[in-house]
Motif scaffolding. Structure first.
Motif, PDB file in Angstrom:
ATOM      1  N   ASN A 199      16.932  19.723   2.550  1.00 13.64           N
ATOM      2  CA  ASN A 199      17.842  18.871   1.780  1.00 13.64           C
ATOM      3  C   ASN A 199      18.549  17.897   2.708  1.00 13.64           C
ATOM      4  N   SER A 200      17.826  16.915   3.189  1.00 14.15           N
ATOM      5  CA  SER A 200      18.417  15.893   4.046  1.00 14.15           C
ATOM      6  C   SER A 200      19.299  14.964   3.216  1.00 14.15           C
ATOM      7  N   PRO A 201      20.279  14.286   3.845  1.00 16.41           N
ATOM      8  CA  PRO A 201      21.169  13.377   3.101  1.00 16.41           C
ATOM      9  C   PRO A 201      20.393  12.302   2.351  1.00 16.41           C
ATOM     10  N   LYS A 202      20.607  12.242   1.047  1.00 17.06           N
ATOM     11  CA  LYS A 202      19.937  11.267   0.182  1.00 17.06           C
ATOM     12  C   LYS A 202      18.410  11.335   0.316  1.00 17.06           C
ATOM     13  N   ASN A 203      17.904  12.504   0.696  1.00 20.53           N
ATOM     14  CA  ASN A 203      16.458  12.749   0.830  1.00 20.53           C
ATOM     15  C   ASN A 203      15.783  11.799   1.822  1.00 20.53           C
ATOM     16  N   ILE A 204      16.515  11.404   2.863  1.00 28.24           N
ATOM     17  CA  ILE A 204      15.938  10.453   3.818  1.00 28.24           C
ATOM     18  C   ILE A 204      14.815  11.081   4.639  1.00 28.24           C
ATOM     19  N   GLY A 205      14.792  12.411   4.732  1.00 26.36           N
ATOM     20  CA  GLY A 205      13.743  13.079   5.490  1.00 26.36           C
ATOM     21  C   GLY A 205      12.779  13.864   4.632  1.00 26.36           C
ATOM     22  N   LEU A 206      12.869  13.699   3.309  1.00 24.66           N
ATOM     23  CA  LEU A 206      12.009  14.462   2.395  1.00 24.66           C
ATOM     24  C   LEU A 206      10.596  13.898   2.398  1.00 24.66           C
ATOM     25  N   THR A 207       9.613  14.747   2.640  1.00 28.63           N
ATOM     26  CA  THR A 207       8.210  14.344   2.604  1.00 28.63           C
ATOM     27  C   THR A 207       7.555  14.904   1.350  1.00 28.63           C
ATOM     28  N   ILE A 208       6.318  14.507   1.103  1.00 29.58           N
ATOM     29  CA  ILE A 208       5.619  14.963  -0.088  1.00 29.58           C
ATOM     30  C   ILE A 208       5.397  16.478  -0.039  1.00 29.58           C
ATOM     31  N   VAL A 209       5.145  17.017   1.155  1.00 32.48           N
ATOM     32  CA  VAL A 209       4.984  18.468   1.278  1.00 32.48           C
ATOM     33  C   VAL A 209       6.329  19.168   1.099  1.00 32.48           C
ATOM     34  N   GLY A 210       7.398  18.538   1.599  1.00 34.45           N
ATOM     35  CA  GLY A 210       8.734  19.083   1.381  1.00 34.45           C
ATOM     36  C   GLY A 210       9.094  19.091  -0.098  1.00 34.45           C
ATOM     37  N   TYR A 211       8.686  18.049  -0.805  1.00 37.67           N
ATOM     38  CA  TYR A 211       8.928  17.986  -2.252  1.00 37.67           C
ATOM     39  C   TYR A 211       8.133  19.078  -2.959  1.00 37.67           C
ATOM     40  N   LEU A 212       6.898  19.303  -2.529  1.00 36.05           N
ATOM     41  CA  LEU A 212       6.075  20.375  -3.097  1.00 36.05           C
ATOM     42  C   LEU A 212       6.744  21.734  -2.873  1.00 36.05           C
ATOM     43  N   TYR A 213       7.236  21.951  -1.673  1.00 33.20           N
ATOM     44  CA  TYR A 213       7.911  23.208  -1.335  1.00 33.20           C
ATOM     45  C   TYR A 213       9.169  23.387  -2.195  1.00 33.20           C
ATOM     46  N   ARG A 214       9.903  22.303  -2.370  1.00 30.25           N
ATOM     47  CA  ARG A 214      11.136  22.378  -3.166  1.00 30.25           C
ATOM     48  C   ARG A 214      10.841  22.772  -4.597  1.00 30.25           C
ATOM     49  N   GLN A 215       9.798  22.170  -5.172  1.00 26.40           N
ATOM     50  CA  GLN A 215       9.487  22.452  -6.575  1.00 26.40           C
ATOM     51  C   GLN A 215       8.854  23.831  -6.741  1.00 26.40           C
ATOM     52  N   GLY A 216       7.937  24.184  -5.855  1.00 27.27           N
ATOM     53  CA  GLY A 216       7.204  25.432  -6.026  1.00 27.27           C
ATOM     54  C   GLY A 216       7.960  26.665  -5.582  1.00 27.27           C
TER      55      GLY A 216
END
Length: 297
Positions: free
Chosen positions: A242-259
């Motif tokens: 959970n980087s500030p304003k999702n500045i470091g969020l990647t597509i794999v990080g998004y997958l991990y967050r959802q799953g």
């Protein structure tokens, strides 16, 4: 009878490739098929799966955070290619030069970061780019009278930290790829060029770079995958997903967050399928443009 069957010249080749086929079916085809099926379902642990059709993909395209993750991964991929192709190539040429001394030392020094745990490396770089005045980068900036910078709270500065980590870790690996490619270039080419009066720069641009084309294409291909699949570096650098304003969020990080974090396995599977398609499209496009599918190349 069984021995005669196994030692048959017609059957033997299939026996040798059978282990690979079984592994391929069990660990690639089956998971991929399951992921495709899951992408059309709503799956929550402890509850029965529900078929939702294209709802997961529709939700994905309307999610600004998903689009942000796609953008971050794409920018990271492009910038790592821009940095981690030319510089490792130049370092490889320098180390491969006959005038280079202690080349084995420099090979080891460049490759050593790749052996470091990404968890340890991410933690160290998080401290290096900390927002306190005593952090390494801010201490360095202070020598020039500059104010401390909160690197990990800004989009541009955050990417500077992330790219610095990537450059530190992977320059040596790519350099070794290019070194192996340089070993396959016949020395006679350079000798003939020297006789014709070619300069070092002319040799580099007219012999080295063209002859390194297969190696370069390979490094670009794996860099595309590595750029899109990056996750742990970002996770450790921002000490979480959970980087500030999702500045470091990647597509794999998004997958991990959802799953994993939100327990939406079906939606996460759909994200994984989209990531696979994006990686395949980009790689197939660059392989086509570089002529790797043409006969005789």
């Amino acid at each position: 009878m069984v021995k005669r069957f196994l030692y048959s010249q017609k059957v033997a080749p299939y026996v040798f490739v059978l282990p690979f086929i079984l592994v391929f079916l069990l660990f690639w085809v089956y998971p991929l098929g399951s992921s495709v099926s899951m992408g059309f379902q709503k799956i929550t642990i402890g509850q029965e799966a529900q078929w939702v059709g294209l709802d997961n993909y529709t939700k994905m395209l309307g999610d600004e955070i998903f689009l942000k993750a796609i953008k971050n991964s794409f920018v990271y991929m492009v910038l790592t290619i821009v940095i981690l192709i030319p510089f490792p190539m130049l370092f490889a040429v320098l180390i491969n030069s006959k005038m280079m001394w202690a080349r084995e030392f420099f090979k080891s020094a460049f490759f050593l970061p790749a052996l470091t745990s990404v968890v340890v490396a991410g933690t160290i770089f998080r401290l290096m780019f900390g927002e306190m005045e005593t952090s390494l980068t801010n201490s360095f900036l202070g020598l020039f009278g500059l104010e401390p910078v909160k690197f990990l709270k800004g989009q541009t500065t955050g990417f500077i930290a992330l790219l610095t980590l990537a450059t530190w870790r992977w320059t040596g690996v790519n350099m070794l790829y290019f070194l192996s490619g340089l070993k396959n270039i016949p020395e006679e080419y350079y000798e003939a060029a020297s006789i014709d009066g070619a300069s070092a720069a002319q040799k580099f641009f007219r012999i080295t770079i063209p002859m390194l084309k297969p190696t370069t294409i390979y490094v670009v291909t794996i860099s595309i995958y590595a750029g899109l699949a990056m996750f742990v570096e970002s996770l450790m650098l921002w000490n979480g997903n959970n980087s500030p304003k999702n500045i470091g969020l990647t597509i794999v990080g998004y997958l991990y967050r959802q799953g994993i974090e939100k327990n939406e396995m079906g939606y996460a599977a759909a994200v994984g399928i989209v990531l696979l398609l994006i990686a395949m499209i980009i790689n197939l496009t660059q392989l086509t443009l570089t002529g790797m599918f043409r006969k005789g190349e």
